[in-house]
Design a protein around this motif. Structure first.
Motif, PDB file in Angstrom:
ATOM      1  N   GLY A 195     -11.223  42.112 -13.513  1.00 51.80           N
ATOM      2  CA  GLY A 195     -10.787  43.294 -12.994  1.00 51.80           C
ATOM      3  C   GLY A 195     -11.677  43.984 -11.826  1.00 51.80           C
ATOM      4  N   ALA A 196     -12.618  43.237 -11.321  1.00 53.23           N
ATOM      5  CA  ALA A 196     -13.583  43.474 -10.445  1.00 53.23           C
ATOM      6  C   ALA A 196     -12.704  43.585  -9.044  1.00 53.23           C
ATOM      7  CB  ALA A 196     -14.812  42.649  -9.974  1.00 53.23           C
ATOM      8  N   ASP A 197     -12.972  44.643  -8.199  1.00 48.53           N
ATOM      9  CA  ASP A 197     -12.284  44.686  -7.037  1.00 48.53           C
ATOM     10  C   ASP A 197     -13.378  44.290  -5.933  1.00 48.53           C
ATOM     11  OD1 ASP A 197      -9.849  46.171  -7.591  1.00 48.53           O
ATOM     12  OD2 ASP A 197     -11.553  47.593  -8.530  1.00 48.53           O
ATOM     13  N   ILE A 198     -14.421  44.148  -6.021  1.00 49.26           N
ATOM     14  CA  ILE A 198     -15.636  43.727  -5.371  1.00 49.26           C
ATOM     15  C   ILE A 198     -16.705  42.957  -6.322  1.00 49.26           C
ATOM     16  CG2 ILE A 198     -17.424  44.451  -3.756  1.00 49.26           C
ATOM     17  CD1 ILE A 198     -16.000  47.133  -3.558  1.00 49.26           C
ATOM     18  N   ILE A 199     -17.056  41.754  -5.642  1.00 54.78           N
ATOM     19  CA  ILE A 199     -18.200  41.046  -6.253  1.00 54.78           C
ATOM     20  C   ILE A 199     -19.395  41.083  -5.156  1.00 54.78           C
ATOM     21  CG2 ILE A 199     -16.750  39.585  -7.802  1.00 54.78           C
ATOM     22  CD1 ILE A 199     -17.286  37.449  -5.803  1.00 54.78           C
ATOM     23  N   THR A 200     -20.728  40.791  -5.895  1.00 50.44           N
ATOM     24  CA  THR A 200     -21.778  40.804  -4.836  1.00 50.44           C
ATOM     25  C   THR A 200     -22.376  39.254  -4.881  1.00 50.44           C
ATOM     26  OG1 THR A 200     -23.297  41.384  -6.691  1.00 50.44           O
ATOM     27  CG2 THR A 200     -22.557  43.011  -5.368  1.00 50.44           C
ATOM     28  N   VAL A 235     -16.135  41.392  -0.706  1.00 48.24           N
ATOM     29  CA  VAL A 235     -17.357  41.072  -1.246  1.00 48.24           C
ATOM     30  C   VAL A 235     -18.563  41.791  -0.753  1.00 48.24           C
ATOM     31  CG1 VAL A 235     -18.965  38.747  -0.829  1.00 48.24           C
ATOM     32  CG2 VAL A 235     -16.430  38.730  -1.393  1.00 48.24           C
ATOM     33  N   MET A 236     -19.587  42.155  -1.517  1.00 51.47           N
ATOM     34  CA  MET A 236     -20.632  42.877  -0.820  1.00 51.47           C
ATOM     35  C   MET A 236     -21.772  41.848  -0.734  1.00 51.47           C
ATOM     36  SD  MET A 236     -22.664  46.114  -2.200  1.00 51.47           S
ATOM     37  CE  MET A 236     -21.300  47.419  -1.597  1.00 51.47           C
ATOM     38  N   ILE A 237     -22.282  41.737   0.456  1.00 45.66           N
ATOM     39  CA  ILE A 237     -23.607  40.702   0.519  1.00 45.66           C
ATOM     40  C   ILE A 237     -24.741  41.781   0.332  1.00 45.66           C
ATOM     41  CG2 ILE A 237     -24.612  39.186   2.279  1.00 45.66           C
ATOM     42  CD1 ILE A 237     -21.984  38.690   3.415  1.00 45.66           C
ATOM     43  N   ASP A 238     -25.791  41.110  -0.733  1.00 45.29           N
ATOM     44  CA  ASP A 238     -26.944  42.071  -0.867  1.00 45.29           C
ATOM     45  C   ASP A 238     -28.101  41.296  -0.091  1.00 45.29           C
ATOM     46  OD1 ASP A 238     -29.371  42.660  -2.031  1.00 45.29           O
ATOM     47  OD2 ASP A 238     -28.276  42.890  -3.941  1.00 45.29           O
ATOM     48  N   LEU A 252     -16.232  34.961  -0.200  1.00 44.34           N
ATOM     49  CA  LEU A 252     -15.153  35.522   0.700  1.00 44.34           C
ATOM     50  C   LEU A 252     -13.799  34.702   0.599  1.00 44.34           C
ATOM     51  CD1 LEU A 252     -17.324  35.911   3.805  1.00 44.34           C
ATOM     52  CD2 LEU A 252     -16.376  37.697   2.544  1.00 44.34           C
ATOM     53  N   GLU A 253     -13.844  33.502   0.469  1.00 49.16           N
ATOM     54  CA  GLU A 253     -12.486  32.946   0.180  1.00 49.16           C
ATOM     55  C   GLU A 253     -11.875  33.235  -0.936  1.00 49.16           C
ATOM     56  OE1 GLU A 253      -8.981  30.754   0.946  1.00 49.16           O
ATOM     57  OE2 GLU A 253     -10.612  31.306   2.084  1.00 49.16           O
ATOM     58  N   MET A 254     -12.514  33.439  -2.074  1.00 54.03           N
ATOM     59  CA  MET A 254     -12.222  33.710  -3.417  1.00 54.03           C
ATOM     60  C   MET A 254     -11.584  35.178  -3.373  1.00 54.03           C
ATOM     61  SD  MET A 254     -12.270  31.364  -5.370  1.00 54.03           S
ATOM     62  CE  MET A 254     -11.773  32.069  -6.738  1.00 54.03           C
ATOM     63  N   ALA A 255     -12.324  35.947  -2.609  1.00 50.70           N
ATOM     64  CA  ALA A 255     -11.832  37.564  -2.347  1.00 50.70           C
ATOM     65  C   ALA A 255     -10.359  37.460  -1.616  1.00 50.70           C
ATOM     66  CB  ALA A 255     -12.969  38.301  -1.515  1.00 50.70           C
ATOM     67  N   ARG A 256     -10.361  36.635  -0.564  1.00 52.05           N
ATOM     68  CA  ARG A 256      -9.122  36.584  -0.030  1.00 52.05           C
ATOM     69  C   ARG A 256      -7.943  36.272  -0.727  1.00 52.05           C
ATOM     70  NH1 ARG A 256     -12.447  35.258   4.700  1.00 52.05           N
ATOM     71  NH2 ARG A 256     -12.687  33.010   3.859  1.00 52.05           N
ATOM     72  N   ILE A 257      -8.172  35.241  -1.735  1.00 52.96           N
ATOM     73  CA  ILE A 257      -7.148  34.804  -2.733  1.00 52.96           C
ATOM     74  C   ILE A 257      -6.661  35.828  -3.433  1.00 52.96           C
ATOM     75  CG2 ILE A 257      -6.700  33.178  -4.373  1.00 52.96           C
ATOM     76  CD1 ILE A 257      -8.697  31.065  -3.177  1.00 52.96           C
ATOM     77  N   HIS A 258      -7.678  36.592  -3.942  1.00 52.27           N
ATOM     78  CA  HIS A 258      -7.233  37.592  -4.948  1.00 52.27           C
ATOM     79  C   HIS A 258      -7.066  39.004  -4.271  1.00 52.27           C
ATOM     80  CE1 HIS A 258      -7.993  35.583  -8.899  1.00 52.27           C
ATOM     81  NE2 HIS A 258      -9.056  34.936  -8.121  1.00 52.27           N
TER      82      HIS A 258
END
Length: 215
Positions: free
Chosen positions: A77-82, A106-109, A96-102
């Motif tokens: 259920g996450a909308d953003i991961i770090t 992505v937030m880069i710390d 970033l690719e996983m975020a595009r698929i879903h």
């Protein structure tokens, strides 16, 4: 400016109860690293279930195994991961690719990210960048300047979304707002406040460019 509530060192029921008190005055909800480490993806699932209309960030701080961590986080259920800025480039690109698929983000710390690494990261226009002062630095050295190499609170790169995290208070928020920070990540200044609801209201008023009105 958006307000991201950071939930750390709580149980899942405590995190949900506290968030309900401040829900109307925060924009994003962060399922903190401590919750994920102690309770796993159940913490993400339960908080997304409780607040389905809020943006949920899972602070996974991914350093490796990005495909797996991205998949379980977004599925929960996450909308953003770090992901950490000093992770291998392939790890960040996989996030970033996983975020595009879903169709997520992505937030880069940028904690402890070198200048050389940062130059490479700045080509990743889809990412959110987080200036981060670690809890250890806050407690042991009193560090309170949100700066990281070429990106700083006073001069953020205009093509990127910039967040700041680590010991933000009512007193420090105006400086971040003036510096063009897009997202203020606030934890204990709300969660440990005597009146979390009132604290969140004050942060929201300032984030909108207003002043604190004490009733």
């Amino acid at each position: 400016m958006k307000i991201q509530l950071a939930l750390d060192r709580l149980t899942i029921p405590e995190a949900i109860r506290l968030t309900r008190l401040v829900e109307s005055d925060i924009d994003w909800i962060e399922v903190g690293t401590s919750l994920i480490k102690e309770f796993g993806m159940e913490s993400v699932r339960e908080i997304k279930k409780a607040f389905p209309h809020k943006t949920i960030l899972a602070d996974t701080k991914t350093m490796d195994n990005a495909k797996y961590e991205g998949e379980i986080s977004f599925t929960a259920g996450a909308d953003i991961i770090t992901v950490m800025g000093n992770a291998p480039k392939v790890t960040i690109e996989t996030c970033l690719e996983m975020a595009r698929i879903h169709q997520k983000r992505v937030m880069i710390d940028l904690l402890n990210t070198s200048s050389e690494q940062l130059k490479s990261l700045l080509t990743m226009k889809d990412a959110i960048f987080c200036l981060h002062i670690s809890k250890d630095e806050q407690e042991l050295s009193g560090k309170n300047e949100w700066k990281n190499n070429e990106i700083s609170a006073a001069d953020p790169a205009p093509m990127h979304t910039i967040a700041a995290a680590g010991g933000i208070t009512i007193d420090s928020l105006p400086k971040l707002l003036a510096g063009g920070i897009d997202i203020a990540i606030i934890g204990s200044a709300i969660t440990k406040a005597a009146n979390p609801s009132e604290a969140a209201k004050q942060f929201k008023q300032l984030a909108k460019g207003g002043v604190i009105i004490n009733e």
